[in-house]
Design a protein around this motif. Sequence first.
Motif, PDB file in Angstrom:
ATOM      1  N   ALA A   5       0.850  -1.192   0.000  1.00 48.83           N
ATOM      2  CA  ALA A   5       0.000   0.000   0.000  1.00 48.83           C
ATOM      3  C   ALA A   5       0.880   1.235   0.000  1.00 48.83           C
ATOM      4  O   ALA A   5       2.021   1.202   0.469  1.00 48.83           O
ATOM      5  CB  ALA A   5      -0.919   0.010   1.219  1.00 48.83           C
ATOM      6  N   SER A  36       0.686   5.704   0.598  1.00 53.47           N
ATOM      7  CA  SER A  36      -0.118   6.848   1.027  1.00 53.47           C
ATOM      8  C   SER A  36       0.713   8.101   0.889  1.00 53.47           C
ATOM      9  O   SER A  36       1.940   8.047   0.759  1.00 53.47           O
ATOM     10  CB  SER A  36      -0.616   6.683   2.465  1.00 53.47           C
ATOM     11  OG  SER A  36       0.464   6.628   3.376  1.00 53.47           O
ATOM     12  N   GLN A  84      -4.702   4.786   2.883  1.00 55.03           N
ATOM     13  CA  GLN A  84      -3.767   3.898   2.213  1.00 55.03           C
ATOM     14  C   GLN A  84      -4.434   3.327   0.969  1.00 55.03           C
ATOM     15  O   GLN A  84      -5.599   2.929   1.000  1.00 55.03           O
ATOM     16  CB  GLN A  84      -3.343   2.760   3.140  1.00 55.03           C
ATOM     17  CG  GLN A  84      -2.560   3.253   4.344  1.00 55.03           C
ATOM     18  CD  GLN A  84      -1.961   2.126   5.151  1.00 55.03           C
ATOM     19  OE1 GLN A  84      -1.657   1.054   4.639  1.00 55.03           O
ATOM     20  NE2 GLN A  84      -1.775   2.366   6.429  1.00 55.03           N
ATOM     21  N   TYR A  85      -3.685   3.282  -0.100  1.00 54.45           N
ATOM     22  CA  TYR A  85      -4.165   2.729  -1.361  1.00 54.45           C
ATOM     23  C   TYR A  85      -3.443   1.405  -1.569  1.00 54.45           C
ATOM     24  O   TYR A  85      -2.208   1.366  -1.588  1.00 54.45           O
ATOM     25  CB  TYR A  85      -3.871   3.674  -2.517  1.00 54.45           C
ATOM     26  CG  TYR A  85      -4.641   4.971  -2.437  1.00 54.45           C
ATOM     27  CD1 TYR A  85      -4.217   6.005  -1.608  1.00 54.45           C
ATOM     28  CD2 TYR A  85      -5.799   5.154  -3.182  1.00 54.45           C
ATOM     29  CE1 TYR A  85      -4.923   7.190  -1.528  1.00 54.45           C
ATOM     30  CE2 TYR A  85      -6.507   6.345  -3.113  1.00 54.45           C
ATOM     31  CZ  TYR A  85      -6.070   7.351  -2.284  1.00 54.45           C
ATOM     32  OH  TYR A  85      -6.764   8.523  -2.197  1.00 54.45           O
ATOM     33  N   PHE A  86      -4.211   0.351  -1.733  1.00 56.92           N
ATOM     34  CA  PHE A  86      -3.642  -0.981  -1.799  1.00 56.92           C
ATOM     35  C   PHE A  86      -3.507  -1.484  -3.227  1.00 56.92           C
ATOM     36  O   PHE A  86      -4.338  -1.200  -4.096  1.00 56.92           O
ATOM     37  CB  PHE A  86      -4.503  -1.964  -1.009  1.00 56.92           C
ATOM     38  CG  PHE A  86      -4.304  -1.884   0.477  1.00 56.92           C
ATOM     39  CD1 PHE A  86      -4.960  -0.920   1.218  1.00 56.92           C
ATOM     40  CD2 PHE A  86      -3.450  -2.753   1.117  1.00 56.92           C
ATOM     41  CE1 PHE A  86      -4.775  -0.831   2.587  1.00 56.92           C
ATOM     42  CE2 PHE A  86      -3.247  -2.677   2.483  1.00 56.92           C
ATOM     43  CZ  PHE A  86      -3.912  -1.713   3.227  1.00 56.92           C
ATOM     44  N   TYR A  90     -11.748  -0.378   6.472  1.00 62.51           N
ATOM     45  CA  TYR A  90     -11.522  -0.762   5.086  1.00 62.51           C
ATOM     46  C   TYR A  90     -12.468  -1.885   4.705  1.00 62.51           C
ATOM     47  O   TYR A  90     -12.922  -2.655   5.558  1.00 62.51           O
ATOM     48  CB  TYR A  90     -10.077  -1.257   4.885  1.00 62.51           C
ATOM     49  CG  TYR A  90      -9.038  -0.162   4.852  1.00 62.51           C
ATOM     50  CD1 TYR A  90      -8.595   0.423   6.033  1.00 62.51           C
ATOM     51  CD2 TYR A  90      -8.500   0.279   3.653  1.00 62.51           C
ATOM     52  CE1 TYR A  90      -7.636   1.433   6.005  1.00 62.51           C
ATOM     53  CE2 TYR A  90      -7.544   1.281   3.619  1.00 62.51           C
ATOM     54  CZ  TYR A  90      -7.111   1.852   4.800  1.00 62.51           C
ATOM     55  OH  TYR A  90      -6.166   2.842   4.766  1.00 62.51           O
TER      56      TYR A  90
END
Lengths: 115, 113
Positions: free
Chosen positions: A93, A95, A104-106, B35
């Motif tokens: 991830a 960020s 957070q971008y996974f 999430y």
Amino acid sequence: GAGVSQSPSNKVTEKGKDVELRCDPISGHTALYWYRQRLGQGLEFLIYFQGNSAPDKSGLPSDRFSAERTGESVSTLTIQRTQQEDSAVYLCASSFYWGLSYEQYFGPGTRLTVT
Amino acid sequence: SQQGEEDPQALSIQEGENATMNCSYKTSINNLQWYRQNSGRGLVHLILIRSNEREKHSGRLRVTLDTSKKSSSLLITASRAADTASYFCATDTYMDSNYQLIWGAGTKLIIKP
């Protein structure tokens, strides 16, 4: 824009071999994280990088695990002498900055199977 | 080690009903995030709540945080089939001078049509 990418998507390896997993974060994101997710479980934090600072390796499960990052770009997670318990999905991830103040971008993950 | 815990582990409801999931943690935190993870879109951020906040809303999502009880809840109103997924909470804290990101094991939510 492009999201976080990871390669390979799947990796099958024999016990005792080394594997290298790659993560390409979103451009401009200074923080990068590696996680491990075993089947049906939550995420286990492994390591994070913030800019050019020394990485926080406190979550790495053993000295067989190591990670590098080139500046604020690509990161590789290396597992040496793989064991069957290393089988899991490895997620990366990124960020904008470190810490959970930022989303957070996974990536899609790398599914590692150790036979 | 995992310290966040979600409950229930699994939840199955009819479409249109509300779904509530809970997250408990053990140490003081700075932030808590929720999430969603499904096979189609992977892990996606839903909402962030800071330790000095008590409630936040985002569309059909409502998150509460009770720092005295070290717990958070995620409410999804008017559930849809597309809400079927696993939901995780994540917290950040300092332990032994190290920054830690701690994730729960997740709640598996199934929305029945």
